[in-house]
Scaffold this active site. Structure first.
Site, PDB file in Angstrom:
ATOM      1  N   ASP A  32      14.597  10.451  13.914  1.00 33.10           N
ATOM      2  CA  ASP A  32      14.390  10.061  15.308  1.00 33.10           C
ATOM      3  C   ASP A  32      15.528  10.626  16.153  1.00 33.10           C
ATOM      4  O   ASP A  32      16.700  10.573  15.764  1.00 33.10           O
ATOM      5  CB  ASP A  32      14.343   8.531  15.430  1.00 33.10           C
ATOM      6  CG  ASP A  32      13.736   8.076  16.745  1.00 33.10           C
ATOM      7  OD1 ASP A  32      12.640   7.491  16.725  1.00 33.10           O
ATOM      8  OD2 ASP A  32      14.378   8.320  17.796  1.00 33.10           O
ATOM      9  N   HIS A 102       2.971   7.010  14.527  1.00 37.14           N
ATOM     10  CA  HIS A 102       4.176   7.313  13.752  1.00 37.14           C
ATOM     11  C   HIS A 102       4.697   6.025  13.146  1.00 37.14           C
ATOM     12  O   HIS A 102       4.662   4.974  13.783  1.00 37.14           O
ATOM     13  CB  HIS A 102       5.253   7.965  14.632  1.00 37.14           C
ATOM     14  CG  HIS A 102       5.507   7.231  15.905  1.00 37.14           C
ATOM     15  ND1 HIS A 102       4.682   7.360  17.003  1.00 37.14           N
ATOM     16  CD2 HIS A 102       6.466   6.335  16.256  1.00 37.14           C
ATOM     17  CE1 HIS A 102       5.126   6.585  17.976  1.00 37.14           C
ATOM     18  NE2 HIS A 102       6.209   5.949  17.556  1.00 37.14           N
ATOM     19  N   HIS A 104       7.985   4.144  11.863  1.00 39.10           N
ATOM     20  CA  HIS A 104       9.446   4.161  11.849  1.00 39.10           C
ATOM     21  C   HIS A 104       9.928   3.665  10.482  1.00 39.10           C
ATOM     22  O   HIS A 104       9.479   2.611  10.006  1.00 39.10           O
ATOM     23  CB  HIS A 104      10.019   3.191  12.897  1.00 39.10           C
ATOM     24  CG  HIS A 104       9.701   3.538  14.314  1.00 39.10           C
ATOM     25  ND1 HIS A 104      10.612   4.143  15.153  1.00 39.10           N
ATOM     26  CD2 HIS A 104       8.584   3.350  15.069  1.00 39.10           C
ATOM     27  CE1 HIS A 104      10.079   4.297  16.360  1.00 39.10           C
ATOM     28  NE2 HIS A 104       8.850   3.828  16.331  1.00 39.10           N
TER      29      HIS A 104
HETATM   30  P1  5GP Z   1       7.724   4.415  19.835  1.00 37.75           P
HETATM   31  O1  5GP Z   1       8.547   3.808  20.931  1.00 37.75           O
HETATM   32  O2  5GP Z   1       6.515   5.140  20.395  1.00 37.75           O
HETATM   33  O3  5GP Z   1       7.375   3.490  18.700  1.00 37.75           O
HETATM   34  O4  5GP Z   1       8.661   5.480  19.155  1.00 37.75           O
HETATM   35  C1  5GP Z   1       8.800   6.796  19.601  1.00 37.75           C
HETATM   36  C2  5GP Z   1      10.066   7.308  18.976  1.00 37.75           C
HETATM   37  O5  5GP Z   1      10.044   8.714  19.055  1.00 37.75           O
HETATM   38  C3  5GP Z   1      11.329   6.833  19.690  1.00 37.75           C
HETATM   39  O6  5GP Z   1      12.151   6.144  18.757  1.00 37.75           O
HETATM   40  C4  5GP Z   1      11.957   8.116  20.196  1.00 37.75           C
HETATM   41  O7  5GP Z   1      13.369   8.101  20.105  1.00 37.75           O
HETATM   42  C5  5GP Z   1      11.338   9.177  19.316  1.00 37.75           C
HETATM   43  N1  5GP Z   1      11.167  10.474  19.944  1.00 37.75           N
HETATM   44  C6  5GP Z   1      10.607  10.713  21.156  1.00 37.75           C
HETATM   45  N2  5GP Z   1      10.602  12.042  21.415  1.00 37.75           N
HETATM   46  C7  5GP Z   1      11.154  12.640  20.315  1.00 37.75           C
HETATM   47  C8  5GP Z   1      11.424  14.003  19.982  1.00 37.75           C
HETATM   48  O8  5GP Z   1      11.147  14.931  20.736  1.00 37.75           O
HETATM   49  N3  5GP Z   1      12.022  14.250  18.773  1.00 37.75           N
HETATM   50  C9  5GP Z   1      12.334  13.234  17.912  1.00 37.75           C
HETATM   51  N4  5GP Z   1      12.911  13.597  16.749  1.00 37.75           N
HETATM   52  N5  5GP Z   1      12.093  11.942  18.202  1.00 37.75           N
HETATM   53  C10 5GP Z   1      11.518  11.644  19.380  1.00 37.75           C
END
Ligand code: 5GP
Ligand code: ZN
Length: 116
Positions: A32, A102, A104
């Protein structure tokens, strides 16, 4: 199918960089960009599925493979024994910000419960 404007579709097709730690025919896993724990890896299917709400029976083995890849990565990262958390944020109230499913993998510190 992929979506042209989806960041995780682009990462899964190596069109934009990410720190990839594992890859299979159907999945990619990468660090992440904004880690919330010492180990914070995202396990992502190459197929574009927006969220858990969009899963159906055809995705059963894909979802199983996500858990198994996360389990292997937890061991590789050395967080399997002390413990880790697998999280699928789904929808706005849960804080989902990227609408390409995704999982985590979080570990390396004590986790609070209930989650915020
Ligand atoms: P969500 O909030 O949708 O469960 O998690 C999305 C995750 O994707 C977040 O923890 C954020 O930091 C990560 N993320 C968003 N854009 C990118 C990216 O371009 N590259 C990487 N490696 N992580 C990303
Ligand atoms: Zn996508």
């Amino acid at each position: 199918m992929h979506q042209d404007d989806c960041i995780f579709c682009k990462i899964s097709r190596h069109e934009i960089p990410a720190s990839i730690v594992a890859e299979s025919a159907t999945l990619v896993a990468f660090h992440d960009v904004n880690p919330m724990a010492p180990t914070h890896i995202l396990v992502v299917p190459k197929e574009h599925v927006a969220s858990v709400n969009d899963l159906d029976g055809t995705h059963a083995s894909l979802v199983g493979d996500m858990v198994l890849m996360a389990k292997d990565l937890a061991k590789e990262q050395g967080v399997d024994v002390d413990g880790f958390r697998l999280v699928l944020n789904t929808g706005p109230q849960a804080g989902q910000s990227v609408f390409h499913i995704h999982m985590h993998l979080l570990g390396g510190r004590v986790m609070g419960w209930p989650p915020g």
